[in-house]
Design a protein around this motif. Structure first.
Motif, short mmCIF file in Angstrom:
data_model
loop_
_atom_site.label_atom_id
_atom_site.label_comp_id
_atom_site.label_asym_id
_atom_site.label_seq_id
_atom_site.Cartn_x
_atom_site.Cartn_y
_atom_site.Cartn_z
N ASP A 1 65.58 -26.95 44.33
CA ASP A 1 64.48 -27.89 45.26
C ASP A 1 65.60 -29.00 45.77
OD1 ASP A 1 62.17 -26.57 44.05
OD2 ASP A 1 62.60 -27.77 42.22
N LEU A 2 66.31 -29.48 45.20
CA LEU A 2 67.12 -30.79 45.73
C LEU A 2 68.39 -30.46 45.34
CD1 LEU A 2 64.89 -33.62 44.28
CD2 LEU A 2 64.92 -33.02 46.68
N ILE A 3 69.25 -31.49 46.20
CA ILE A 3 70.68 -31.70 46.06
C ILE A 3 70.89 -33.15 45.59
CG2 ILE A 3 73.21 -31.66 46.81
CD1 ILE A 3 72.38 -29.48 48.81
N MET A 4 71.43 -33.34 44.66
CA MET A 4 71.55 -34.67 44.10
C MET A 4 73.05 -35.11 44.41
SD MET A 4 70.84 -36.41 40.28
CE MET A 4 72.37 -36.38 39.42
N LEU A 5 73.43 -36.40 44.97
CA LEU A 5 74.86 -36.50 44.95
C LEU A 5 74.79 -38.17 44.74
CD1 LEU A 5 74.15 -37.63 48.01
CD2 LEU A 5 74.72 -35.40 48.76
N THR A 6 76.37 -38.60 45.17
CA THR A 6 76.80 -39.79 44.69
C THR A 6 77.41 -40.43 45.76
OG1 THR A 6 78.90 -39.18 43.87
CG2 THR A 6 77.19 -39.02 42.36
N CYS A 7 77.27 -39.83 47.45
CA CYS A 7 78.28 -40.21 48.14
C CYS A 7 77.53 -40.39 49.48
CB CYS A 7 79.64 -39.39 48.32
SG CYS A 7 80.57 -39.91 49.61
N PRO A 8 77.49 -41.68 50.20
CA PRO A 8 76.91 -41.72 51.48
C PRO A 8 77.28 -40.60 52.62
CG PRO A 8 77.52 -44.00 50.55
CD PRO A 8 78.19 -42.89 49.57
N LEU A 9 78.95 -40.45 52.46
CA LEU A 9 79.31 -39.53 53.63
C LEU A 9 78.83 -37.93 53.08
CD1 LEU A 9 81.01 -39.14 55.91
CD2 LEU A 9 83.00 -39.21 54.74
N CYS A 10 78.76 -37.67 52.10
CA CYS A 10 78.28 -36.33 51.61
C CYS A 10 76.72 -36.40 51.95
CB CYS A 10 78.34 -36.14 50.08
SG CYS A 10 79.85 -36.01 49.24
N SER A 11 76.10 -37.32 51.77
CA SER A 11 74.51 -37.19 52.04
C SER A 11 74.36 -37.13 53.63
CB SER A 11 73.96 -38.78 51.67
OG SER A 11 72.77 -38.67 51.90
N TYR A 12 75.30 -37.77 54.51
CA TYR A 12 75.24 -37.68 55.96
C TYR A 12 75.56 -36.34 56.24
CZ TYR A 12 76.19 -38.30 60.91
OH TYR A 12 76.28 -38.21 62.18
N ASN A 13 76.63 -35.62 55.76
CA ASN A 13 76.94 -34.44 56.14
C ASN A 13 76.06 -33.19 55.58
OD1 ASN A 13 79.33 -34.95 57.55
ND2 ASN A 13 80.59 -34.70 55.92
N LEU A 14 75.47 -33.34 54.42
CA LEU A 14 74.60 -32.30 53.92
C LEU A 14 73.19 -32.52 54.17
CD1 LEU A 14 76.25 -31.92 50.39
CD2 LEU A 14 76.46 -30.29 52.00
N GLY A 15 72.92 -34.05 54.37
CA GLY A 15 71.40 -34.21 54.58
C GLY A 15 71.07 -34.44 56.02
N ASP A 16 71.72 -35.70 56.87
CA ASP A 16 71.40 -35.99 58.15
C ASP A 16 71.81 -35.04 59.03
OD1 ASP A 16 71.72 -38.35 56.27
OD2 ASP A 16 71.22 -39.55 58.10
N ARG A 17 72.84 -34.31 58.73
CA ARG A 17 73.10 -33.22 59.84
C ARG A 17 72.62 -31.83 59.65
NH1 ARG A 17 78.14 -31.89 60.81
NH2 ARG A 17 77.60 -31.39 63.10
N GLN A 18 71.62 -31.71 58.75
CA GLN A 18 71.23 -30.37 58.17
C GLN A 18 70.60 -29.77 59.30
OE1 GLN A 18 68.34 -29.02 54.71
NE2 GLN A 18 70.07 -30.19 54.02
N GLU A 19 69.54 -30.25 60.13
CA GLU A 19 69.04 -30.06 61.33
C GLU A 19 70.24 -29.12 62.17
OE1 GLU A 19 66.03 -28.70 62.00
OE2 GLU A 19 65.78 -29.48 59.81
N GLU A 20 71.21 -30.02 62.41
CA GLU A 20 72.27 -29.63 63.40
C GLU A 20 72.96 -28.30 62.64
OE1 GLU A 20 72.68 -31.27 65.93
OE2 GLU A 20 74.09 -30.10 66.88
N ILE A 21 73.06 -28.40 61.62
CA ILE A 21 73.95 -27.10 60.85
C ILE A 21 73.14 -25.86 61.11
CG2 ILE A 21 74.59 -26.34 58.76
CD1 ILE A 21 75.49 -29.10 57.91
N LYS A 22 71.66 -26.00 60.87
CA LYS A 22 70.95 -24.95 60.73
C LYS A 22 70.71 -24.39 62.28
CE LYS A 22 66.73 -25.53 58.80
NZ LYS A 22 65.74 -26.67 58.35
#
Lengths: 228, 297
Positions: free
Chosen positions: B228-249
């Motif tokens: 359901d979710l990815i849980m993480l500990t790093c703002p840069l991981c969050s940016y790459n996996l989360g903020d950029r997810q639409e772009e990756i798709k």
């Protein structure tokens, strides 16, 4: 002059030895030695930042900084002025900028090179925590950057000393502009007064003063009530 | 217990939800995170090079501030707590290097100005996850009000939290700390092979496609595992996996959307803290839909 040697000390102005009275500022000592300032002297009161000076003293490796109009000469001082610090000041429309970290990085990306070495703070003749305000700008804390840099007179010594080639005083200026424009905003009492001026509230009084004979105006000025 | 807390630049700009949820959750644990006074840049990637002593000055200067705060009684321990993985790694690495090598310590001290006190070497760097672990998983469990029941969560470690060995907070080959946290919050931890593989890190700045490919491997595994979710500990991981997810798709058609949250946000949720403490409105993609479906919001 009463001929007693102890009232005179030796300083080296750009390498040339001079005997100067011990109680002079660097600026007056240089004038005493025959220099005439065309650049590097302004208000002579420690406010304008024009007379940035660097010096060493005999027996010390330390490069020290001062405003020539404020610092009293010391025996063995080796001194020169840095009347201007070359810096590329960016043009921007302050109305269009946002008070955030990326604004600083867009115009002055070199601030990300800051090593936190604190050389800029050591170089500041105003005792401003220069490194701390550069760091505050880096993390988008515009208020803190504006507050810490408030006393900056733009003498440029920080920029000359920075090993990362940052121009801190430009960062401080941008921070203060962003803060006043976008965080604090215009002061309502000023806006109200401008409105009153435009509506002609003071026209009658101004015209009266404009048409007053010079002598009467002088009397009025001399007998004015000064509020301290 | 009052502990000095080092935010770092990202926590004040792109990862505000990480900071607010951590401070609020810490309070539930009886820990007050006191922001470090006059903190400067952690040193970022530069301080990772072993011989680049000049770049140790920034991290070590922060550690001097911790000793000052401890001396002044503002905090209770000579501990500096971080949230960002990068800050954790650079601060701890610089600290470890100068404590291990007297020559490096001497160089750092010599190149700082006299008006600052010398670093005494008494500070310990802790990631907030270690503070949580020290409190004890059972104790955490007892503080949970809203169990994350039925929530399938990927524990994603990234790189800097675990490496290099000895410096990281857990076994780099087989970490379990995030799984333990998920369990104590009542959630279901879902394993993927790439849970500690690189998200693309700083390649995202100048080689977006490289970052997209690396992040895609992680996202596609998460989707395949029906998380359901990815849980993480790093703002840069969050940016790459989360903020950029639409772009990756756009490059990888058919990839299912999978929200990305900070571990502190799930803690705040399980502790039943208000929306201003969970900060889910800032996450990309939006995690609230799935959380509502699971009756957690």
């Amino acid at each position: 002059m009463n001929g007693k040697d102890e009232k005179f000390i030796t300083i080296y102005i750009m390498g040339k030895k001079h005997m100067v009275p011990a109680n002079l500022t660097i600026m007056k000592a240089m004038e005493y030695a025959g220099h005439q300032f065309r650049r590097g002297a302004g208000c002579r009161g420690g406010f304008c930042g024009a007379c940035s000076t660097i010096y060493r003293t005999k027996g010390s490796y330390k490069l020290q900084v001062a405003l020539a109009c404020q610092k009293i000469v010391e025996d063995g001082m080796i001194v020169t002025q840095i009347p201007f610090s070359p810096a590329d000041k960016k043009r921007y429309d302050i109305d269009r900028l946002k008070p955030e970290a990326n604004t600083f990085l867009e115009y002055y990306p070199e601030i990300s090179r800051c090593l936190a070495c604190n050389t800029c703070t050591k170089a500041c003749p105003q005792d401003i925590m220069v490194m701390d305000y550069v760091q505050a700008a880096l993390r988008g804390d515009v208020k803190e950057a504006a507050r810490l840099s408030f006393d900056c007179i733009g003498c440029g010594l920080c920029a000359v000393r920075c090993p990362a080639e940052i121009v801190p005083y430009n960062i401080g200026q941008l921070a203060r502009r962003l803060y006043s424009k976008h965080v604090v905003g215009p002061a309502s009492h000023v806006l109200n007064r401008v409105k009153e001026v435009n509506e002609g509230k003071f026209d009658e009084e101004i015209n009266k003063l404009k048409n007053m004979p010079k002598e009467e105006l002088q009397n009025l000025y001399n007998s004015r009530d000064i509020k301290v | 217990m009052r502990l000095a807390y080092y935010p770092g630049c990202t926590l004040k700009t792109n990862a505000k939800s990480f900071e607010i949820s951590a401070i609020a959750s810490a309070k539930v644990l009886g820990v007050e995170l006191v922001e470090l006074t006059r903190w400067n840049c952690c040193g970022t990637v530069h301080a990772l090079a072993k011989d680049d002593v000049m770049h140790y000055i920034a991290p070590i200067r922060n550690l001097i501030r911790v000793e000052e705060m401890r001396d002044e009684g503002i905090v209770d321990e000579n501990i500096l707590v971080t949230l960002c993985e990068m800050c954790f790694n650079t601060l701890k690495r610089a600290n470890t290097e100068v404590l291990k090598d007297g020559e490096k310590m001497r160089k750092v001290r010599e190149n700082m100005e006299e008006r600052d006190p010398a670093y005494r070497g008494e500070v310990e760097i802790k990631h907030f996850l270690e503070v949580v672990k020290d409190i004890g998983w059972n104790n955490i469990s007892n503080l949970v009000i809203k169990k994350l029941k039925g929530l399938r969560i990927i524990p994603y470690y990234g790189c800097l939290l675990l490496r290099p060995r000895g410096l990281g907070i857990d076994d780099p080959d087989n970490p379990t700390i995030l799984e333990s946290l998920i369990k104590s919050l009542g959630g279901e931890s879902v394993e993927i092979p790439f849970k500690s593989k690189c998200c693309g890190s700083y390649h995202t700045v100048h080689m977006e496609q490289v970052a997209s490919e690396l992040s895609h491997r992680i996202l596609s595994q998460a989707a395949e595992a029906e998380a359901d979710l990815i849980m993480l500990t790093c703002p840069l991981c969050s940016y790459n996996l989360g903020d950029r997810q639409e772009e990756i798709k756009k490059s990888f058609k058919g990839l299912r959307t999978i929200p990305v949250v900070y571990f502190t946000q799930l803690m705040a949720l399980a502790f039943n803290l208000p929306a201003e403490s969970t900060g889910f409105s800032e996450n990309k993609p939006d995690p609230t839909v799935i959380l509502k479906n699971k009756d957690l919001l």
